[in-house]
Design an enzyme around this catalytic site. Structure first.
Site: not given
Ligand code: G3I
Length: 372
Positions: A282, A167
């Site tokens: 994605e 991005e």
């Molecule tokens: O698993 C922990 C949980 O234990 C904790 O309590 C909670 C507290 O915030 O966090 C949880 O982890 C989260 C993780 O996803 C698993 O669900 C993270 O906070 C959260 O930031 C993370 O979000 C991911 C996001 O990228 C940021 O990395 C999303 O799953 C994921 O689908 C999303 O994917 C992105 C791609 O990398 C780039 N393109 C866009 C796409 C969607 O935003």
């Protein structure tokens, strides 16, 4: 139809035993009634035209769902860690890197002969706080190089392709169309060049990709995003930067109308003319906000996916298609701000029943007549 029967034969011989074993335990966990017979595994359908099909894979799917594990094994040739391989997950605090979660997903791939996409190295949303502060205060590249050198070789046996920069484009930030992120602040636009050179040093055998979103629809913003991406690629290629390809995130969105065929085709044609590879990285669908029957909603999602797939599969250098998950149960679209809590934008529903989107993916790979 002969190719479909041939592939079904392979599917039955190859996956049935593994699937049966996994499914017995998985069914105890998530009982599913009146399930449609599984078609040809998506990885086989994709493989029949020399493409790879994969899915995002999360720690939740790995640790909490035998069904998710089983379906990932039968359907996918590759997995993409949805969060576990990002900088903020690997190194939440300075001077300590925790590979536990990433190793667990990588070992799942190793154990079952799957490839893994390296997602993602530099992303403005994935920078741990301490690293952001260090970049700002010292403006030294060493912290980035140390991170790449720690992560990339560790998974070099199963990662063929890295999203080195994620991005990089944003409208309204800079005249060159680049996003004003922590790396831009610390190093200027050459951070992208440096990221690819550093990644080439750390993983000489890997393909190095630039991953981007917002490229699929007819609007001034997405038209500008397509143009700015092409201009960035031209600059990188003109400077001999070791970039191998482009990741198209392909988060489709029914609120934006139908995908813009001419815009997508032109973008892929121009990327191809630069002799770059392309991966759909994605793929999922954000539904419109209105209601509608489940049947109508699922049909609309499937038709949009088929329209998109029919465009991108025209390009032989589209080497892989990855959906951002397999089941709606684990879709980020249900949990993100502005998301839709009941979104149905992935191949399988909450109970792992296949949906028209899954059939659309299979039919697109097999080149079956489209009705969209
Ligand atoms: O698993 C922990 C949980 O234990 C904790 O309590 C909670 C507290 O915030 O966090 C949880 O982890 C989260 C993780 O996803 C698993 O669900 C993270 O906070 C959260 O930031 C993370 O979000 C991911 C996001 O990228 C940021 O990395 C999303 O799953 C994921 O689908 C999303 O994917 C992105 C791609 O990398 C780039 N393109 C866009 C796409 C969607 O935003």
């Amino acid at each position: 139809m002969r190719r479909r029967r041939f592939l079904q034969g392979i599917a039955a011989a190859t996956f049935q035993p593994a699937l049966s074993a996994c499914m017995r335990s998985a069914r105890e966990e998530e009982q599913v009634e009146d399930e449609e017979p599984e078609g040809i595994a998506l990885q086989l359908a994709a493989g029949s035209i020399n493409r790879m099909y994969g899915s995002a894979f999360s720690e939740m799917m790995l640790n909490a769902s035998s069904r998710a594990r089983a379906m990932t094994l039968t359907q996918c040739a590759s997995i993409t860690p949805e969060w576990s391989l990002k900088w903020d997950r690997l190194a939440p605090s300075a001077n300590s890197t925790d590979f536990t979660a990433a190793d667990a997903i990588a070992n799942f791939a190793r154990t079952h002969g799957k490839r893994m996409r390296g997602h993602t190295l530099l992303w403005h949303q994935g920078v741990p706080t301490w690293a952001g502060e260090q970049l700002q205060n010292t403006r030294e590249w060493d912290v980035v190089r140390s991170y790449f050198n720690a992560v990339m070789p560790r998974y070099g046996d199963i990662v063929d392709e890295w999203d080195v920069v994620n991005e990089a484009i944003e409208i309204g930030h800079r005249p060159d169309g680049l996003r004003h992120n922590q790396f831009m602040e610390a190093f200027g636009p050459e951070y992208i060049d440096w990221a690819f050179w550093t990644a080439r040093d750390a993983a000489p055998q890997a393909r190095l990709y630039l991953n981007e979103y917002g490229l699929e629809y007819f609007s001034a913003e997405e038209g500008a995003r397509r143009l700015n991406l092409l201009r960035l690629l031209e600059r990188l290629k003109s400077r001999g930067v070791p970039i191998d390809g482009v990741g198209l995130q392909a988060h489709l969105d029914l609120r934006k109308g139908k995908v813009y065929r001419e815009g997508i085709y032109g973008l892929l044609r121009d990327i191809t003319n630069m002799e770059l590879g392309i991966s759909v990285t994605e793929l999922d669908v954000r539904e419109a906000d209105s209601g509608g029957s489940l049947e109508a909603r699922d049909r609309a999602v499937a038709d949009e996916v088929r329209r998109y797939m029919d465009i991108v599969l025209q390009f032989p250098n589209v080497g892989s298609v990855t959906t951002w998950g397999l089941s709606d149960r684990y879709s980020w679209l249900r949990y993100k701000d502005g998301g839709r809590r009941d979104n149905r934008g992935l191949p399988y529903d909450d109970k792992w029943r296949r949906k028209p989107m899954r059939s659309a993916l299979e039919a697109a790979f097999l080149g079956q007549q489209s009705t969209t």
